[in-house]
Design a protein around this motif. Structure first.
Motif, PDB file in Angstrom:
ATOM      1  N   ASN A 203      -6.542 -33.021  -3.789  1.00 36.08           N
ATOM      2  CA  ASN A 203      -5.535 -31.499  -3.994  1.00 36.08           C
ATOM      3  C   ASN A 203      -4.974 -31.544  -5.302  1.00 36.08           C
ATOM      4  N   LYS A 204      -4.370 -32.544  -6.049  1.00 32.00           N
ATOM      5  CA  LYS A 204      -3.853 -32.398  -7.246  1.00 32.00           C
ATOM      6  C   LYS A 204      -4.960 -32.011  -8.372  1.00 32.00           C
ATOM      7  N   SER A 205      -5.932 -32.542  -8.508  1.00 32.75           N
ATOM      8  CA  SER A 205      -7.098 -32.204  -9.306  1.00 32.75           C
ATOM      9  C   SER A 205      -7.527 -30.949  -9.144  1.00 32.75           C
ATOM     10  N   LEU A 206      -7.703 -30.407  -8.122  1.00 33.07           N
ATOM     11  CA  LEU A 206      -8.145 -29.106  -7.700  1.00 33.07           C
ATOM     12  C   LEU A 206      -7.394 -28.158  -8.274  1.00 33.07           C
ATOM     13  N   THR A 207      -6.034 -28.325  -7.911  1.00 38.56           N
ATOM     14  CA  THR A 207      -4.945 -27.642  -8.194  1.00 38.56           C
ATOM     15  C   THR A 207      -4.888 -27.292  -9.785  1.00 38.56           C
ATOM     16  N   LYS A 208      -5.021 -28.301 -10.629  1.00 39.61           N
ATOM     17  CA  LYS A 208      -5.324 -28.367 -12.095  1.00 39.61           C
ATOM     18  C   LYS A 208      -6.342 -27.259 -12.316  1.00 39.61           C
ATOM     19  N   CYS A 209      -7.466 -27.509 -11.579  1.00 43.60           N
ATOM     20  CA  CYS A 209      -8.818 -26.398 -11.931  1.00 43.60           C
ATOM     21  C   CYS A 209      -8.253 -25.037 -11.660  1.00 43.60           C
ATOM     22  N   ASP A 211      -5.528 -23.693 -11.415  1.00 43.04           N
ATOM     23  CA  ASP A 211      -4.540 -23.121 -12.451  1.00 43.04           C
ATOM     24  C   ASP A 211      -5.289 -22.835 -13.738  1.00 43.04           C
ATOM     25  N   ALA A 212      -6.296 -23.723 -14.149  1.00 43.08           N
ATOM     26  CA  ALA A 212      -7.060 -23.254 -15.351  1.00 43.08           C
ATOM     27  C   ALA A 212      -7.642 -21.750 -15.408  1.00 43.08           C
ATOM     28  N   SER A 214      -7.087 -19.543 -13.126  1.00 44.94           N
ATOM     29  CA  SER A 214      -6.280 -18.230 -13.083  1.00 44.94           C
ATOM     30  C   SER A 214      -5.727 -18.054 -14.547  1.00 44.94           C
ATOM     31  N   ASN A 215      -5.678 -18.962 -15.602  1.00 44.22           N
ATOM     32  CA  ASN A 215      -5.202 -18.795 -17.104  1.00 44.22           C
ATOM     33  C   ASN A 215      -6.346 -18.187 -17.971  1.00 44.22           C
ATOM     34  N   GLY A 216      -7.671 -18.188 -17.102  1.00 41.03           N
ATOM     35  CA  GLY A 216      -8.541 -17.494 -18.035  1.00 41.03           C
ATOM     36  C   GLY A 216      -9.955 -18.466 -18.417  1.00 41.03           C
ATOM     37  N   GLU A 217      -9.554 -19.651 -18.068  1.00 39.76           N
ATOM     38  CA  GLU A 217     -10.873 -20.590 -18.488  1.00 39.76           C
ATOM     39  C   GLU A 217     -12.073 -20.210 -17.441  1.00 39.76           C
ATOM     40  N   LYS A 218     -13.201 -20.215 -18.060  1.00 43.79           N
ATOM     41  CA  LYS A 218     -14.384 -19.847 -17.861  1.00 43.79           C
ATOM     42  C   LYS A 218     -15.521 -20.792 -17.747  1.00 43.79           C
ATOM     43  N   SER A 219     -15.639 -21.956 -18.747  1.00 46.45           N
ATOM     44  CA  SER A 219     -16.251 -22.907 -18.931  1.00 46.45           C
ATOM     45  C   SER A 219     -16.241 -24.187 -17.917  1.00 46.45           C
ATOM     46  N   THR A 220     -17.325 -24.037 -17.021  1.00 44.70           N
ATOM     47  CA  THR A 220     -17.513 -24.847 -15.939  1.00 44.70           C
ATOM     48  C   THR A 220     -17.417 -26.358 -16.365  1.00 44.70           C
ATOM     49  N   LYS A 221     -18.052 -26.662 -17.742  1.00 39.08           N
ATOM     50  CA  LYS A 221     -18.013 -27.872 -18.341  1.00 39.08           C
ATOM     51  C   LYS A 221     -16.323 -28.235 -18.523  1.00 39.08           C
ATOM     52  N   LEU A 222     -15.808 -27.406 -18.884  1.00 37.22           N
ATOM     53  CA  LEU A 222     -14.377 -27.810 -19.368  1.00 37.22           C
ATOM     54  C   LEU A 222     -13.803 -28.002 -18.032  1.00 37.22           C
ATOM     55  N   LEU A 223     -13.828 -27.185 -17.226  1.00 39.20           N
ATOM     56  CA  LEU A 223     -13.013 -27.167 -15.817  1.00 39.20           C
ATOM     57  C   LEU A 223     -13.355 -28.518 -15.196  1.00 39.20           C
ATOM     58  N   LYS A 224     -14.622 -28.927 -15.122  1.00 42.25           N
ATOM     59  CA  LYS A 224     -14.908 -30.303 -14.647  1.00 42.25           C
ATOM     60  C   LYS A 224     -14.348 -31.230 -15.020  1.00 42.25           C
ATOM     61  N   LYS A 225     -14.075 -31.149 -16.451  1.00 42.94           N
ATOM     62  CA  LYS A 225     -13.628 -32.244 -17.141  1.00 42.94           C
ATOM     63  C   LYS A 225     -11.876 -32.334 -16.881  1.00 42.94           C
ATOM     64  N   ILE A 226     -11.289 -31.133 -16.537  1.00 46.59           N
ATOM     65  CA  ILE A 226      -9.959 -31.165 -16.248  1.00 46.59           C
ATOM     66  C   ILE A 226      -9.601 -31.800 -14.978  1.00 46.59           C
ATOM     67  N   ILE A 227     -10.669 -31.762 -14.135  1.00 43.83           N
ATOM     68  CA  ILE A 227     -10.698 -32.363 -12.562  1.00 43.83           C
ATOM     69  C   ILE A 227     -10.722 -33.745 -12.981  1.00 43.83           C
ATOM     70  N   ASN A 276     -12.417 -29.095  -1.677  1.00 46.69           N
ATOM     71  CA  ASN A 276     -12.965 -27.750  -2.194  1.00 46.69           C
ATOM     72  C   ASN A 276     -12.120 -26.497  -2.355  1.00 46.69           C
ATOM     73  N   PHE A 277     -12.440 -25.646  -2.850  1.00 46.38           N
ATOM     74  CA  PHE A 277     -11.734 -24.566  -3.035  1.00 46.38           C
ATOM     75  C   PHE A 277     -12.799 -23.295  -3.678  1.00 46.38           C
ATOM     76  N   ILE A 278     -12.728 -22.165  -2.925  1.00 45.89           N
ATOM     77  CA  ILE A 278     -13.704 -21.016  -3.344  1.00 45.89           C
ATOM     78  C   ILE A 278     -12.541 -20.095  -4.260  1.00 45.89           C
ATOM     79  N   TYR A 279     -13.060 -19.897  -5.719  1.00 47.45           N
ATOM     80  CA  TYR A 279     -12.485 -19.062  -6.483  1.00 47.45           C
ATOM     81  C   TYR A 279     -13.294 -17.648  -6.826  1.00 47.45           C
ATOM     82  N   GLU A 280     -12.554 -16.489  -6.209  1.00 49.63           N
ATOM     83  CA  GLU A 280     -13.187 -15.132  -6.624  1.00 49.63           C
ATOM     84  C   GLU A 280     -13.072 -14.736  -7.984  1.00 49.63           C
ATOM     85  N   ALA A 281     -14.174 -15.056  -8.879  1.00 60.57           N
ATOM     86  CA  ALA A 281     -13.868 -14.618 -10.284  1.00 60.57           C
ATOM     87  C   ALA A 281     -13.623 -13.307 -10.563  1.00 60.57           C
TER      88      ALA A 281
END
Length: 281
Positions: A203-209, A211-212, A214-227, A276-281
């Motif tokens: 859950n901590k790793s998904l929360t980081k994702c 948050d990213a 929500s702050n405007g990050e759109k690259s799934t490559k970078l989002l996966k790297k955060i997790i 998991n979580f679903i994010y409404e872009a």
């Protein structure tokens, strides 16, 4: 509330209810019920007049080396949970009641089952689709309730129902979590105290994702790297997969510009957990 163990018994009872004009809900489970299952039963009871809970550890959805034999089973405890949550009937068959020894027919959904959990468990979702199809035929419910924690399973069942014209509405229900954020799962009981603490990394790793995003990050490559970088901080964790896909088609995407599903499967010790979580872009 009653418990029946044969197809004949559950069919008879549901036919009586339908003849009397009652709406009927089905909550399919593999038992070892927790508050996540309880939330499904509660919602089913609020939205329908009669609720059937199936409790069946389905052997054909387990692969070689998986935990079929050790999967937790406690029908008496499950009966208490069902009764308090508002169920009217439990269907708890044995494997030889559900499957002929020479069974040949099965049901599968092709593309939706190839990624995420299906990539490592190639026969799993065919087993799920087959048993759920059988339950829908045995119990002609108006609605069936599934948890969103098993997001790929939910998407596959919805597609199967659409494609095969099952006369049933599929209801997805939100993930239920512990106070510290761990998603409820029957497999949580496998965890030692140290592993239970380590499991919070999901859950901590998904929360980081989130948050990213929500702050405007759109690259799934970078989002996966955060997790990935967050999970790697936990020495007891081993990554099975980290995926970001289209929330409806489950296709892998590069840019989070539509509703997305962020899904992970992580081993904590020997126990495989998903979240998991679903994010409404």
């Amino acid at each position: 509330m009653n418990t029946v163990k044969t197809i004949k018994e559950v069919r008879h009872q549901v036919k009586v209810w339908k003849k009397e004009g009652y709406s009927v809900a089905l909550v399919p489970t593999m038992g070892s019920l927790h508050s996540g299952h309880e939330s499904l039963i509660n919602r089913a009871a609020k939205e329908n007049e009669k609720v059937v809970v199936s409790i069946f550890v389905n052997p054909i959805q387990f692969g070689k080396g998986e935990d079929l034999d050790s999967y937790p089973r406690d029908l008496h405890k499950d009966e208490i949970v069902c009764d308090s949550a508002g169920a009217d009937l439990i269907f708890a068959p044995k494997a030889d009641e559900m499957y002929y020894k020479d069974i040949e027919a099965s049901v599968s959904v092709k593309e939706l089952a190839t990624g995420l959990c299906g990539a490592k468990r190639p026969n799993h979702f065919a087993g799920v689709c087959t048993v759920v199809s059988k339950l829908f035929n045995i119990i002609p419910a108006d609605k069936a309730y599934f948890g969103e924690k098993d997001a790929q399973q939910l998407a596959i069942i919805k597609r199967m129902v659409r494609d095969l014209n099952f006369d049933i509405e599929i209801i997805g229900c939100p993930i239920v979590r512990e106070k510290d954020g761990l998603a409820k799962s029957s497999r949580n009981m496998y965890l030692s105290s140290k592993e239970r603490e380590a499991a919070l990394i999901l859950n901590k790793s998904l929360t980081k994702c989130r948050d990213a995003l929500s702050n405007g990050e759109k690259s799934t490559k970078l989002l996966k790297k955060i997790i990935k970088s967050e999970i790697e901080k936990e020495v007891l964790a081993r990554i099975d997969y980290i995926e970001i896909v289209d929330a409806f088609s489950l296709d892998v995407i590069d840019i989070a510009c539509k509703p997305i599903l962020v899904a992970i499967a992580i081993y904590i010790g020997k126990t495989r957990l998903i979240d998991n979580f679903i994010y409404e872009a």
